[in-house]
Design a protein around this motif. Structure first.
Motif, PDB file in Angstrom:
ATOM      1  N   SER A 228       4.132  76.974 -14.598  1.00 44.95           N
ATOM      2  CA  SER A 228       4.426  75.688 -14.047  1.00 44.95           C
ATOM      3  C   SER A 228       4.626  75.553 -12.599  1.00 44.95           C
ATOM      4  O   SER A 228       4.349  74.546 -11.868  1.00 44.95           O
ATOM      5  N   THR A 229       5.315  76.387 -11.996  1.00 48.13           N
ATOM      6  CA  THR A 229       5.818  76.546 -10.527  1.00 48.13           C
ATOM      7  C   THR A 229       4.680  76.737  -9.781  1.00 48.13           C
ATOM      8  O   THR A 229       4.499  76.010  -8.558  1.00 48.13           O
ATOM      9  N   VAL A 230       3.720  77.590 -10.204  1.00 47.44           N
ATOM     10  CA  VAL A 230       2.597  77.825  -9.497  1.00 47.44           C
ATOM     11  C   VAL A 230       1.617  76.726  -9.651  1.00 47.44           C
ATOM     12  O   VAL A 230       0.881  76.353  -8.470  1.00 47.44           O
ATOM     13  N   LEU A 231       1.589  75.871 -10.696  1.00 49.54           N
ATOM     14  CA  LEU A 231       0.798  74.889 -10.731  1.00 49.54           C
ATOM     15  C   LEU A 231       1.277  73.659  -9.786  1.00 49.54           C
ATOM     16  O   LEU A 231       0.673  72.994  -9.384  1.00 49.54           O
ATOM     17  N   LEU A 232       2.591  73.504  -9.742  1.00 46.80           N
ATOM     18  CA  LEU A 232       3.240  72.689  -8.845  1.00 46.80           C
ATOM     19  C   LEU A 232       2.793  72.865  -7.285  1.00 46.80           C
ATOM     20  O   LEU A 232       2.467  71.546  -6.510  1.00 46.80           O
ATOM     21  N   LEU A 233       2.714  74.327  -6.879  1.00 45.56           N
ATOM     22  CA  LEU A 233       2.523  74.554  -5.587  1.00 45.56           C
ATOM     23  C   LEU A 233       1.027  74.166  -5.402  1.00 45.56           C
ATOM     24  O   LEU A 233       0.499  73.462  -4.314  1.00 45.56           O
ATOM     25  N   LEU A 234       0.128  74.272  -6.445  1.00 43.97           N
ATOM     26  CA  LEU A 234      -1.367  74.031  -6.167  1.00 43.97           C
ATOM     27  C   LEU A 234      -1.506  72.596  -5.938  1.00 43.97           C
ATOM     28  O   LEU A 234      -2.269  72.222  -5.110  1.00 43.97           O
ATOM     29  N   GLY A 235      -0.727  71.982  -6.974  1.00 41.18           N
ATOM     30  CA  GLY A 235      -0.717  70.545  -6.874  1.00 41.18           C
ATOM     31  C   GLY A 235      -0.584  69.837  -5.559  1.00 41.18           C
ATOM     32  O   GLY A 235      -1.155  69.036  -4.978  1.00 41.18           O
ATOM     33  N   LEU A 236       0.797  70.136  -4.912  1.00 40.09           N
ATOM     34  CA  LEU A 236       1.088  69.875  -3.858  1.00 40.09           C
ATOM     35  C   LEU A 236       0.179  70.008  -2.447  1.00 40.09           C
ATOM     36  O   LEU A 236       0.104  69.200  -1.842  1.00 40.09           O
ATOM     37  N   THR A 237      -0.240  71.114  -2.692  1.00 43.52           N
ATOM     38  CA  THR A 237      -1.417  71.793  -1.472  1.00 43.52           C
ATOM     39  C   THR A 237      -2.614  71.030  -1.588  1.00 43.52           C
ATOM     40  O   THR A 237      -3.358  70.579  -0.599  1.00 43.52           O
ATOM     41  N   SER A 238      -2.853  70.568  -2.900  1.00 41.35           N
ATOM     42  CA  SER A 238      -4.451  69.638  -3.117  1.00 41.35           C
ATOM     43  C   SER A 238      -4.103  68.329  -2.746  1.00 41.35           C
ATOM     44  O   SER A 238      -5.071  67.945  -2.287  1.00 41.35           O
ATOM     45  N   LEU A 239      -2.638  67.970  -2.884  1.00 39.06           N
ATOM     46  CA  LEU A 239      -2.756  66.438  -2.334  1.00 39.06           C
ATOM     47  C   LEU A 239      -2.680  66.221  -0.994  1.00 39.06           C
ATOM     48  O   LEU A 239      -3.118  65.345  -0.277  1.00 39.06           O
ATOM     49  N   LEU A 240      -1.896  67.177  -0.313  1.00 36.01           N
ATOM     50  CA  LEU A 240      -1.431  67.136   1.029  1.00 36.01           C
ATOM     51  C   LEU A 240      -2.206  67.924   2.173  1.00 36.01           C
ATOM     52  O   LEU A 240      -2.275  67.644   3.407  1.00 36.01           O
ATOM     53  N   VAL A 241      -2.723  69.238   1.670  1.00 39.62           N
ATOM     54  CA  VAL A 241      -3.367  69.970   2.659  1.00 39.62           C
ATOM     55  C   VAL A 241      -4.805  70.240   2.470  1.00 39.62           C
ATOM     56  O   VAL A 241      -5.769  70.140   3.529  1.00 39.62           O
ATOM     57  N   LEU A 242      -5.421  70.332   1.213  1.00 39.61           N
ATOM     58  CA  LEU A 242      -6.628  70.890   1.127  1.00 39.61           C
ATOM     59  C   LEU A 242      -7.703  69.698   1.497  1.00 39.61           C
ATOM     60  O   LEU A 242      -8.716  69.934   1.762  1.00 39.61           O
ATOM     61  N   PRO A 243      -7.316  68.534   1.431  1.00 40.65           N
ATOM     62  CA  PRO A 243      -8.106  67.341   1.888  1.00 40.65           C
ATOM     63  C   PRO A 243      -8.561  67.372   3.347  1.00 40.65           C
ATOM     64  O   PRO A 243      -9.207  66.364   3.573  1.00 40.65           O
ATOM     65  N   TYR A 244      -8.123  68.381   4.060  1.00 44.72           N
ATOM     66  CA  TYR A 244      -8.470  68.651   5.531  1.00 44.72           C
ATOM     67  C   TYR A 244     -10.247  68.349   5.433  1.00 44.72           C
ATOM     68  O   TYR A 244     -10.636  67.800   6.573  1.00 44.72           O
ATOM     69  N   LEU A 294       0.134  85.573  -2.204  1.00 48.34           N
ATOM     70  CA  LEU A 294      -0.090  84.211  -2.051  1.00 48.34           C
ATOM     71  C   LEU A 294       0.894  83.451  -0.880  1.00 48.34           C
ATOM     72  O   LEU A 294       0.389  82.445  -0.431  1.00 48.34           O
ATOM     73  N   LEU A 295       2.141  84.050  -0.853  1.00 51.36           N
ATOM     74  CA  LEU A 295       2.924  83.440   0.248  1.00 51.36           C
ATOM     75  C   LEU A 295       2.211  83.796   1.571  1.00 51.36           C
ATOM     76  O   LEU A 295       2.268  82.719   2.321  1.00 51.36           O
ATOM     77  N   GLY A 296       1.805  84.936   1.917  1.00 51.79           N
ATOM     78  CA  GLY A 296       1.363  85.406   2.971  1.00 51.79           C
ATOM     79  C   GLY A 296       0.037  84.334   3.493  1.00 51.79           C
ATOM     80  O   GLY A 296      -0.145  84.114   4.651  1.00 51.79           O
ATOM     81  N   ASN A 297      -0.764  84.313   2.332  1.00 50.94           N
ATOM     82  CA  ASN A 297      -1.958  83.506   2.431  1.00 50.94           C
ATOM     83  C   ASN A 297      -1.980  82.079   2.805  1.00 50.94           C
ATOM     84  O   ASN A 297      -2.501  81.311   3.540  1.00 50.94           O
ATOM     85  N   SER A 298      -0.852  81.718   2.039  1.00 45.86           N
ATOM     86  CA  SER A 298      -0.324  80.076   2.419  1.00 45.86           C
ATOM     87  C   SER A 298       0.122  79.842   3.937  1.00 45.86           C
ATOM     88  O   SER A 298      -0.476  78.950   4.454  1.00 45.86           O
ATOM     89  N   MET A 329      -8.856  79.765   0.356  1.00 41.57           N
ATOM     90  CA  MET A 329      -9.497  80.392  -0.796  1.00 41.57           C
ATOM     91  C   MET A 329      -8.612  81.182  -1.478  1.00 41.57           C
ATOM     92  O   MET A 329      -8.340  81.450  -2.664  1.00 41.57           O
ATOM     93  N   SER A 330      -7.816  82.174  -0.485  1.00 46.71           N
ATOM     94  CA  SER A 330      -7.025  83.251  -1.140  1.00 46.71           C
ATOM     95  C   SER A 330      -5.792  82.524  -1.793  1.00 46.71           C
ATOM     96  O   SER A 330      -5.320  82.858  -3.125  1.00 46.71           O
ATOM     97  N   GLN A 331      -5.426  81.413  -1.062  1.00 43.19           N
ATOM     98  CA  GLN A 331      -4.039  80.808  -1.961  1.00 43.19           C
ATOM     99  C   GLN A 331      -4.570  80.151  -3.381  1.00 43.19           C
ATOM    100  O   GLN A 331      -3.958  80.392  -4.338  1.00 43.19           O
ATOM    101  N   CYS A 335      -3.583  81.337  -7.138  1.00 42.01           N
ATOM    102  CA  CYS A 335      -2.746  80.394  -8.042  1.00 42.01           C
ATOM    103  C   CYS A 335      -3.579  80.311  -9.195  1.00 42.01           C
ATOM    104  O   CYS A 335      -3.010  80.423 -10.490  1.00 42.01           O
ATOM    105  N   MET A 336      -5.104  80.303  -9.386  1.00 40.76           N
ATOM    106  CA  MET A 336      -5.761  80.507 -10.738  1.00 40.76           C
ATOM    107  C   MET A 336      -5.703  81.573 -11.574  1.00 40.76           C
ATOM    108  O   MET A 336      -5.468  81.507 -12.660  1.00 40.76           O
ATOM    109  N   THR A 337      -5.579  82.795 -10.681  1.00 43.49           N
ATOM    110  CA  THR A 337      -5.555  83.957 -11.489  1.00 43.49           C
ATOM    111  C   THR A 337      -4.295  84.100 -11.971  1.00 43.49           C
ATOM    112  O   THR A 337      -3.984  84.698 -13.312  1.00 43.49           O
ATOM    113  N   ILE A 338      -2.913  83.943 -11.282  1.00 42.94           N
ATOM    114  CA  ILE A 338      -1.611  84.081 -11.884  1.00 42.94           C
ATOM    115  C   ILE A 338      -1.615  83.312 -13.442  1.00 42.94           C
ATOM    116  O   ILE A 338      -1.174  83.587 -14.320  1.00 42.94           O
TER     117      ILE A 338
END
Length: 425
Positions: A228-244, A294-298, A329-331, A335-338
């Motif tokens: 769930s924590t990794v899922l939350l990270l993915l959700g926040l990134t998808s909302l605020l960063v990936l839409p670039y 994951l941390l490094g690539n983020s 992509m790495s990030q 997330c998906m793999t974990i």
């Protein structure tokens, strides 16, 4: 030595079913990126509005958020092979309808958005079935992380090739041809599915109610913080960063004074970085701590997005676009793999439906938001803010991502202390 490394990088290809899947999906994904690039360019050419670009992404992906839980239940209740066969056929039909509409020159923006929304509904059932089906294609489960990394390399190779082809075809032949080629690409993936020899599907003897299954999936996530924590990270990134990437047509036409081909090249450089990231992940040694990677690539993702945002010199901007693709992509792949590796087999479809919600739900909302914001502060400043937010997210989750390493270090220190105390006694 070189041969051993190559075998390690592509070891999932030892599985016949996965080889078929990879080949079919590779062709289909190129077509998907051609269509995606074509739709964005057509909408921006007609409207010249960043807000409408955001609405386009919203229309194509928000339905996936709405229906993804039902898609996850369908993946857990029925044969994932049959679900995937159905969704790929439906995607083919959607692409044909879009191609006919544009080739006959009888279309409006709203009609394109409607067909995009239809594809979003199809994807809500496709993703929760397609991702877990990989588990059935790989006989040696030790090859699973490698297969998932190769999946990402396939998607990002398509992201490299598809937009570049789309840019050329848009200039020379028009968007209708892009959409028609995408329709033809689905024949490859449907053929590969029909050639597979998968284990016989054994339906669950107990059919619980849909509402009960939804509750079980949510309770499972709450009880499993490693997911769930990794899922939350993915959700926040998808909302605020990936839409670039919603704003890339603006960069192509306004910042770099280009055309459809320029837009295709920007996407392709991002895809080049993404495929490099995929190969990097596929080459990782078994047992490596993916959370640290994951941390490094983020962090890389956030920094490069900041640098890309305000560089007007196209060649230099493409360097940072490539590095942005690598980090992005790495990030998402890690997330998906974990999430998949740590998910229980009977919950995997429902877990992936929540992943689809986090990605397909947050990304379109973020795209709509960033489109509106960029109308006020400009596309470069909007992407600058997204890069800064990406770095903030990395910092907020750094303690969780470093937890395993810190725990291991503490255990080692405790062991050494006990050893010294024993020697004293």
């Amino acid at each position: 030595m070189k041969k051993a490394t190559l075998a390690g990088t592509f070891r999932a290809f030892n599985n016949r079913n996965y080889r078929l899947f990879f080949c079919g999906q590779s062709i289909s994904q190129v077509g998907t990126w051609m269509q995606r690039t074509g739709v964005s360019w057509v909408v921006y050419t007609i409207t010249h509005s960043a807000a409408m670009l955001g609405l386009t992404v919203f229309a194509s992906q928000f339905p996936s958020f709405v229906f993804s839980l039902l898609g996850g239940i369908a993946a857990d209740r029925h044969s994932r092979f049959k679900v995937l066969l159905f969704t790929q056929t439906a995607s083919l039909i959607q692409a044909v309808l879009l191609a006919i509409m544009v080739l006959t020159n009888h279309y409006t923006v709203w009609e394109i958005l409607t067909l995009s929304a239809l594809l979003g509904v199809i994807n809500a059932f496709d993703v929760p079935a397609r991702q877990p089906l990989v588990h059935e294609m790989v006989t040696d489960k030790a090859d699973l992380p490698n297969a998932l990394a190769l999946n990402s390399s396939m998607v990002n190779l398509a992201r490299l090739i598809g937009p570049a082809l789309s840019g050329i075809i848009l200039v020379k032949f028009g968007a209708g041809v892009c959409f028609l080629l995408n329709a033809l690409s689905f024949i490859a993936v449907i053929t590969s599915l029909l050639l597979m020899k998968l284990p016989a599907y054994i339906p669950s003897p107990v059919k619980t109610k849909i509402k009960t299954q939804l509750a079980e999936g949510f309770a499972y996530l709450i009880a499993t913080p490693s997911i769930s924590t990794v899922l939350l990270l993915l959700g926040l990134t998808s909302l605020l960063v990936l839409p670039y990437n919603t704003l890339l047509p603006v960069f192509a036409k306004v910042i770099f004074n280009g055309d459809a081909a320029t837009f295709g090249y920007i996407n392709s450089f991002i895809g080049l970085g993404a495929i490099c990231g995929s190969i990097f992940l596929a080459s990782l040694k078994q047992g490596i701590d993916l959370k640290i990677v994951l941390l490094g690539n983020s962090i890389i993702f956030g920094i490069c997005l900041v640098l890309f945002s305000h560089i007007g010199y196209f060649p230099m901007a493409m360097v940072f676009a490539t590095l942005t693709g690598f980090g992005m992509m790495s990030q998402s792949t890690i997330c998906m793999t974990i999430i998949q590796v740590h998910s229980d087999k009977n919950m995997r479809g429902r877990v992936m439906s929540y992943v689809a919600m986090a990605y397909f739900g947050m990304l379109p909302i973020g795209s709509l938001l960033i489109g509106i914001i960029s109308q006020q502060i400009g596309a470069p400043n909007a992407i600058l803010c997204q890069g800064i937010v990406g770095l903030i997210i990395a910092v907020l989750f750094s303690k969780f991502l470093r937890k395993d390493r810190l725990d291991k270090k503490n255990l080692e220190q405790l062991g050494r202390a006990e050893e010294i105390e024993t020697q004293k006694n």
